[in-house]
Design a protein around this motif. Structure first.
Motif, PDB file in Angstrom:
ATOM      1  N   ALA A 156     -16.861 -17.527 -20.613  1.00  0.00           N
ATOM      2  CA  ALA A 156     -16.842 -16.329 -21.458  1.00  0.00           C
ATOM      3  C   ALA A 156     -17.274 -16.650 -22.884  1.00  0.00           C
ATOM      4  N   ALA A 157     -16.893 -17.828 -23.377  1.00  0.00           N
ATOM      5  CA  ALA A 157     -17.288 -18.225 -24.726  1.00  0.00           C
ATOM      6  C   ALA A 157     -18.798 -18.403 -24.811  1.00  0.00           C
ATOM      7  N   VAL A 158     -19.376 -19.050 -23.797  1.00  0.00           N
ATOM      8  CA  VAL A 158     -20.818 -19.285 -23.800  1.00  0.00           C
ATOM      9  C   VAL A 158     -21.584 -17.976 -23.692  1.00  0.00           C
ATOM     10  N   THR A 159     -21.231 -17.162 -22.720  1.00  0.00           N
ATOM     11  CA  THR A 159     -21.967 -15.910 -22.522  1.00  0.00           C
ATOM     12  C   THR A 159     -21.714 -14.943 -23.674  1.00  0.00           C
ATOM     13  N   GLY A 160     -20.511 -14.984 -24.251  1.00  0.00           N
ATOM     14  CA  GLY A 160     -20.222 -14.135 -25.398  1.00  0.00           C
ATOM     15  C   GLY A 160     -21.065 -14.485 -26.606  1.00  0.00           C
ATOM     16  N   ALA A 161     -21.488 -15.753 -26.678  1.00  0.00           N
ATOM     17  CA  ALA A 161     -22.358 -16.198 -27.767  1.00  0.00           C
ATOM     18  C   ALA A 161     -23.830 -15.958 -27.443  1.00  0.00           C
ATOM     19  N   GLY A 162     -24.094 -15.420 -26.241  1.00  0.00           N
ATOM     20  CA  GLY A 162     -25.460 -15.149 -25.849  1.00  0.00           C
ATOM     21  C   GLY A 162     -26.154 -16.321 -25.204  1.00  0.00           C
ATOM     22  N   GLY A 163     -25.384 -17.311 -24.772  1.00  0.00           N
ATOM     23  CA  GLY A 163     -25.971 -18.503 -24.184  1.00  0.00           C
ATOM     24  C   GLY A 163     -25.863 -18.554 -22.678  1.00  0.00           C
ATOM     25  N   GLU A 164     -26.302 -19.682 -22.117  1.00  0.00           N
ATOM     26  CA  GLU A 164     -26.243 -19.944 -20.691  1.00  0.00           C
ATOM     27  C   GLU A 164     -25.403 -21.199 -20.460  1.00  0.00           C
ATOM     28  N   VAL A 165     -24.517 -21.125 -19.491  1.00  0.00           N
ATOM     29  CA  VAL A 165     -23.618 -22.248 -19.230  1.00  0.00           C
ATOM     30  C   VAL A 165     -24.401 -23.532 -18.950  1.00  0.00           C
ATOM     31  N   GLY A 166     -25.507 -23.412 -18.259  1.00  0.00           N
ATOM     32  CA  GLY A 166     -26.310 -24.576 -17.920  1.00  0.00           C
ATOM     33  C   GLY A 166     -26.947 -25.266 -19.118  1.00  0.00           C
ATOM     34  N   ARG A 167     -26.963 -24.588 -20.250  1.00  0.00           N
ATOM     35  CA  ARG A 167     -27.481 -25.189 -21.484  1.00  0.00           C
ATOM     36  C   ARG A 167     -26.379 -25.146 -22.542  1.00  0.00           C
ATOM     37  N   SER A 168     -25.260 -25.755 -22.216  1.00  0.00           N
ATOM     38  CA  SER A 168     -24.112 -25.779 -23.132  1.00  0.00           C
ATOM     39  C   SER A 168     -23.323 -27.046 -22.909  1.00  0.00           C
ATOM     40  N   PHE A 169     -22.459 -27.359 -23.879  1.00  0.00           N
ATOM     41  CA  PHE A 169     -21.492 -28.434 -23.689  1.00  0.00           C
ATOM     42  C   PHE A 169     -20.274 -28.173 -24.563  1.00  0.00           C
ATOM     43  N   LEU A 170     -19.205 -28.898 -24.270  1.00  0.00           N
ATOM     44  CA  LEU A 170     -17.915 -28.695 -24.932  1.00  0.00           C
ATOM     45  C   LEU A 170     -17.573 -29.881 -25.822  1.00  0.00           C
ATOM     46  N   VAL A 171     -17.020 -29.580 -26.985  1.00  0.00           N
ATOM     47  CA  VAL A 171     -16.480 -30.601 -27.884  1.00  0.00           C
ATOM     48  C   VAL A 171     -14.970 -30.403 -27.940  1.00  0.00           C
ATOM     49  N   GLY A 172     -14.205 -31.423 -27.591  1.00  0.00           N
ATOM     50  CA  GLY A 172     -12.760 -31.275 -27.553  1.00  0.00           C
ATOM     51  C   GLY A 172     -12.030 -32.562 -27.880  1.00  0.00           C
ATOM     52  N   ASP A 173     -10.731 -32.576 -27.571  1.00  0.00           N
ATOM     53  CA  ASP A 173      -9.917 -33.736 -27.938  1.00  0.00           C
ATOM     54  C   ASP A 173      -8.838 -34.083 -26.930  1.00  0.00           C
ATOM     55  N   THR A 174      -8.777 -33.392 -25.804  1.00  0.00           N
ATOM     56  CA  THR A 174      -7.675 -33.621 -24.862  1.00  0.00           C
ATOM     57  C   THR A 174      -8.164 -33.670 -23.418  1.00  0.00           C
TER      58      THR A 174
END
Length: 224
Positions: A156-174
């Motif tokens: 939902a975060a990716v598509t809400g930003a107008g992107g595609e899941v296949g061209r995305s990645f996550l930055v996290g800490d856990t």
């Protein structure tokens, strides 16, 4: 072609542990227990959520104290109230966050936040930190009926930003972020400057970030 970079919030974009611990300690003081958590030593516990902090504190009570039935639920609501009233007293963005966000935007990437912090609190905190307008989408713990590590909030975060899941990645800490990325079928970069430090490498993420300065180059490598 631009991609989408999705960020966790607590412990990734900002060190929120001081204000989280302060909210938990306010609950303990209300029960006459004093400050049961230390803002430095219990920072990692803070990033596991309000109930984790409450349970850690309860485990340190003297045997003469007994909690009434329903105390945790009562204290959790109280904790959220305390936290909402003092959400950015001690909280600071990690070094290099704003510069990295600027460079990612210049590269044409879309930016989003996917957090297990309640949506209203996350929105407030991002505004207080002055970076809400950098993100095209923000998904919180209660935006959907499910939360991370379920992949749907990430999607939902990716598509809400107008992107595609296949061209995305996550930055996290856990580990939650590691599992979220795996469930969504995307890469994950975990920071090594949070409470867990280099030990986060035990989760074998696709990349480790020692400083936000490294993120734009990583995005170029992964997203083009």
């Amino acid at each position: 072609m631009a991609g989408t970079v999705v960020f966790d919030l607590d412990g990734t974009l900002a060190d929120t542990s001081g204000d989280l611990v302060a909210a938990a300690n306010a609950c303990f003081r209300a029960r006459g227990l004093g400050d049961l958590l230390d803002p430095t030593q219990d920072a990692l516990t803070a990033f596991h959520g309000g109930r984790a902090m409450l349970r850690a504190g309860y485990s340190r009570m003297s045997t003469e104290h007994l909690l009434p039935p329903g105390a945790e639920d009562e204290d959790f609501d109280r904790l959220l109230s305390h936290y909402g009233a003092a959400i950015a007293v001690h909280t600071k963005l990690y070094p290099g966050v704003e510069a990295a966000l600027d460079r990612l935007a210049e590269q044409g990437h879309r930016l989003a936040v996917c957090t297990n912090k309640p949506e209203a609190l996350a929105e407030t905190l991002l505004r207080e930190l002055g970076i809400r307008d950098r993100f095209a989408a923000m998904i919180g713990a209660d935006t959907l009926p499910v939360r991370k590590p379920d992949p749907r909030p990430y999607t939902a975060a990716v598509t809400g930003a107008g992107g595609e899941v296949g061209r995305s990645f996550l930055v996290g800490d856990t580990e939650t972020d590691r599992k979220t990325a795996a469930a969504a079928g995307v890469k994950v970069a975990l920071i090594t400057f949070g409470p867990e430090g280099e030990a986060i490498s035990r989760l074998a993420p696709d990349a480790l970030l020692a400083h936000f300065d490294q993120l734009p180059d990583l995005a170029r490598d992964w997203l083009g």
